[in-house]
Design a protein around this motif. Structure first.
Motif, mmCIF file in Angstrom:
data_model
loop_
_atom_site.group_PDB
_atom_site.id
_atom_site.type_symbol
_atom_site.label_atom_id
_atom_site.label_comp_id
_atom_site.label_asym_id
_atom_site.label_seq_id
_atom_site.Cartn_x
_atom_site.Cartn_y
_atom_site.Cartn_z
ATOM 1 N N ASN A 175 40.606 39.409 47.544
ATOM 2 C CA ASN A 175 39.185 39.117 47.752
ATOM 3 C C ASN A 175 39.053 38.918 49.168
ATOM 4 O O ASN A 175 37.763 39.007 49.588
ATOM 5 N N ILE A 176 40.005 38.509 49.683
ATOM 6 C CA ILE A 176 39.980 38.388 51.257
ATOM 7 C C ILE A 176 41.010 39.123 52.190
ATOM 8 O O ILE A 176 42.103 39.109 51.830
ATOM 9 N N LEU A 177 40.464 39.929 53.205
ATOM 10 C CA LEU A 177 41.477 40.705 54.021
ATOM 11 C C LEU A 177 41.157 40.154 55.211
ATOM 12 O O LEU A 177 40.002 40.291 55.920
ATOM 13 N N VAL A 178 41.995 39.683 55.895
ATOM 14 C CA VAL A 178 42.240 39.334 57.417
ATOM 15 C C VAL A 178 42.982 40.157 58.186
ATOM 16 O O VAL A 178 44.289 40.314 58.132
ATOM 17 N N SER A 183 35.138 43.443 45.850
ATOM 18 C CA SER A 183 33.816 43.474 45.224
ATOM 19 C C SER A 183 32.826 42.616 45.528
ATOM 20 O O SER A 183 33.208 41.781 46.486
ATOM 21 N N GLU A 184 31.687 42.353 45.059
ATOM 22 C CA GLU A 184 30.740 41.540 45.693
ATOM 23 C C GLU A 184 31.051 40.052 45.697
ATOM 24 O O GLU A 184 31.624 39.673 44.862
ATOM 25 N N GLY A 185 30.659 39.724 46.910
ATOM 26 C CA GLY A 185 31.278 38.233 47.212
ATOM 27 C C GLY A 185 32.507 38.248 47.887
ATOM 28 O O GLY A 185 32.987 37.011 48.407
ATOM 29 N N ASP A 186 33.406 39.107 48.116
ATOM 30 C CA ASP A 186 34.566 39.187 48.767
ATOM 31 C C ASP A 186 34.359 39.543 50.328
ATOM 32 O O ASP A 186 33.120 39.850 50.643
ATOM 33 N N SER A 187 35.332 39.415 51.139
ATOM 34 C CA SER A 187 35.078 39.386 52.722
ATOM 35 C C SER A 187 36.208 39.938 53.367
ATOM 36 O O SER A 187 37.473 40.126 52.990
ATOM 37 N N ILE A 188 35.905 40.528 54.620
ATOM 38 C CA ILE A 188 36.678 41.272 55.396
ATOM 39 C C ILE A 188 36.491 40.454 56.590
ATOM 40 O O ILE A 188 35.270 40.382 57.180
ATOM 41 N N ILE A 189 37.666 39.804 57.594
ATOM 42 C CA ILE A 189 37.356 39.368 58.758
ATOM 43 C C ILE A 189 38.332 39.840 59.631
ATOM 44 O O ILE A 189 39.719 39.981 59.356
ATOM 45 N N ASP A 218 25.443 47.126 50.893
ATOM 46 C CA ASP A 218 25.091 47.168 49.462
ATOM 47 C C ASP A 218 26.170 47.102 48.442
ATOM 48 O O ASP A 218 25.630 46.814 47.193
ATOM 49 N N LYS A 219 27.373 46.728 48.832
ATOM 50 C CA LYS A 219 28.386 46.397 47.880
ATOM 51 C C LYS A 219 28.481 44.925 47.825
ATOM 52 O O LYS A 219 29.209 44.549 46.913
ATOM 53 N N GLY A 220 27.769 44.241 48.705
ATOM 54 C CA GLY A 220 27.845 42.772 48.636
ATOM 55 C C GLY A 220 29.229 42.183 49.332
ATOM 56 O O GLY A 220 29.372 41.021 49.050
ATOM 57 N N ILE A 221 29.680 43.106 49.987
ATOM 58 C CA ILE A 221 31.351 42.846 50.644
ATOM 59 C C ILE A 221 30.750 42.369 52.100
ATOM 60 O O ILE A 221 30.142 43.308 53.111
ATOM 61 N N ARG A 222 31.160 41.218 52.499
ATOM 62 C CA ARG A 222 30.763 40.859 54.016
ATOM 63 C C ARG A 222 31.855 40.913 54.935
ATOM 64 O O ARG A 222 33.021 40.987 54.606
ATOM 65 N N VAL A 223 31.677 41.533 56.017
ATOM 66 C CA VAL A 223 32.313 41.690 56.964
ATOM 67 C C VAL A 223 31.977 40.929 58.544
ATOM 68 O O VAL A 223 30.972 41.390 58.905
ATOM 69 N N ASN A 224 33.057 40.201 59.054
ATOM 70 C CA ASN A 224 32.717 39.483 60.110
ATOM 71 C C ASN A 224 33.780 39.399 60.882
ATOM 72 O O ASN A 224 34.945 39.929 60.688
ATOM 73 N N ALA A 225 33.880 38.766 62.182
ATOM 74 C CA ALA A 225 34.946 38.731 63.197
ATOM 75 C C ALA A 225 35.075 37.240 63.781
ATOM 76 O O ALA A 225 33.953 36.610 63.709
ATOM 77 N N VAL A 226 36.112 37.056 64.317
ATOM 78 C CA VAL A 226 36.466 35.892 65.067
ATOM 79 C C VAL A 226 37.189 36.387 66.471
ATOM 80 O O VAL A 226 37.988 37.127 66.312
ATOM 81 N N PHE A 232 35.272 29.380 56.965
ATOM 82 C CA PHE A 232 34.050 29.667 56.859
ATOM 83 C C PHE A 232 33.519 30.736 56.608
ATOM 84 O O PHE A 232 32.586 31.303 55.721
ATOM 85 N N LEU A 233 33.958 31.962 57.317
ATOM 86 C CA LEU A 233 33.642 33.232 56.941
ATOM 87 C C LEU A 233 34.034 33.522 55.689
ATOM 88 O O LEU A 233 33.339 34.617 54.992
ATOM 89 N N ALA A 234 35.327 33.293 55.181
ATOM 90 C CA ALA A 234 35.693 33.541 53.850
ATOM 91 C C ALA A 234 35.093 33.037 52.852
ATOM 92 O O ALA A 234 35.098 33.587 51.666
#
Length: 285
Positions: A121-124, A167-173, A210-218, A261-263
């Motif tokens: 679900n979460i890739l860091v 999938s939708e709701g998952d996150s890459i940081i 459009d896939k609902g996967i959020r990508v952010n950075a620290v 927070f981002l995840a």
């Protein structure tokens, strides 16, 4: 909590460094940090997760309810210590040893994570290396390639391998750096890779929206991690972080909550952005 600890002048011979050799050891998590189930049922994969910021993220994620896989180079004892910390939080931890510069290893690490936990679900993307040089002409070609391979190519490899499982709701940081925004005259190649990570984050966020996967950075500022004594001489280590507005280096425990927070669903309307735990440096990025 008092984060203003006295850092002794010290060095380590090899990157990315060993946490148990640091004096004082970094603060991984506050005693009064209370998890609230923000990541219950999630599985996270963290590169460079054996020590420093990666270790703190792993422990915070576990306290928030996630199982964790950590990728590390060769620091077996640090990795085992991190696994124990995660298990002390009541969660499972998979250790994956290898070199993130190798594309096939990155693919295998993702597959091992999914096979162990049944999902991702979460890739860091966090692993990094740095090699200071005062003159660009002193930068060795092979070291230049290694720095880019570790610091940005691996982000592509892991993301490519992880996407079929997200999938939708998952996150890459992605871990970038204050150097991406203010530059670093003595870390030309490192700061260049961190700039690339920032652009990668912004571009990928649009690509996956459009896939609902959020990508952010620290973008951490000077944080007390093993990479610091493994990079700089003892004199510079002793002065590390004292030029920030807060007058001290940060601790991994002060950075990891950004990743939580981002995840989490708290950041459900945030993508393509960068958080800046940097001791008060205003970089307008």
């Amino acid at each position: 909590m008092n984060y203003d600890m006295k850092i002794k002048g010290q060095t380590q011979p090899d990157q990315p460094g060993v946490e148990e050799l640091m004096k004082p050891e970094p603060i991984v998590i506050r005693d009064n940090y209370r998890g609230s189930g923000k990541l219950d049922g999630k599985t996270a994969l963290i590169t460079g997760g054996d020590s420093g910021i990666g270790r703190a993220v792993a422990v915070h994620f576990a306290r928030e309810g996630a199982n964790v896989a950590i990728v590390y180079l060769n620091e077996d004892q640090d990795a085992e210590d991190t696994r124990q910390m995660v298990e002390d939080e009541g969660k499972r931890c998979l250790l994956i040893r290898g070199d993130v510069r190798e594309e096939n290893f990155c693919k295998e690490a993702v597959e091992k994570t999914v096979n162990e936990f049944g999902k991702l679900n979460i890739l860091v993307n966090n692993a990094a290396e740095q090699h200071p040089k005062k003159d660009i002409r002193e930068i060795d070609t092979n070291k230049l390639k290694d720095t880019f391979a570790t610091n940005i190519f691996a982000f592509f490899y892991f993301t490519q391998a992880a996407l079929p499982h997200l999938s939708e709701g998952d996150s890459i940081i992605n871990t970038t750096s204050v150097t991406a925004f203010q530059g670093s005259p003595g870390l030309l190649d490192y700061s260049s890779t961190k700039g690339a990570i920032t652009a990668f984050t912004r571009s990928l966020s649009g690509n996956l929206a459009d896939k609902g996967i959020r990508v952010n950075a620290v973008a951490p500022g000077p944080i007390w991690t093993p990479l610091i004594p493994a990079t700089f001489d003892a004199e510079k280590v002793e002065k590390f972080g004292k030029d920030t507005p807060l007058g001290r280096p940060g601790q991994p425990a002060e950075v990891a909550p950004c990743y939580v927070f981002l995840a989490s669903e708290d950041a459900s309307y945030i993508s393509g952005q960068t958080l800046h735990p940097n001791g008060g440096q205003v970089i307008n990025g």
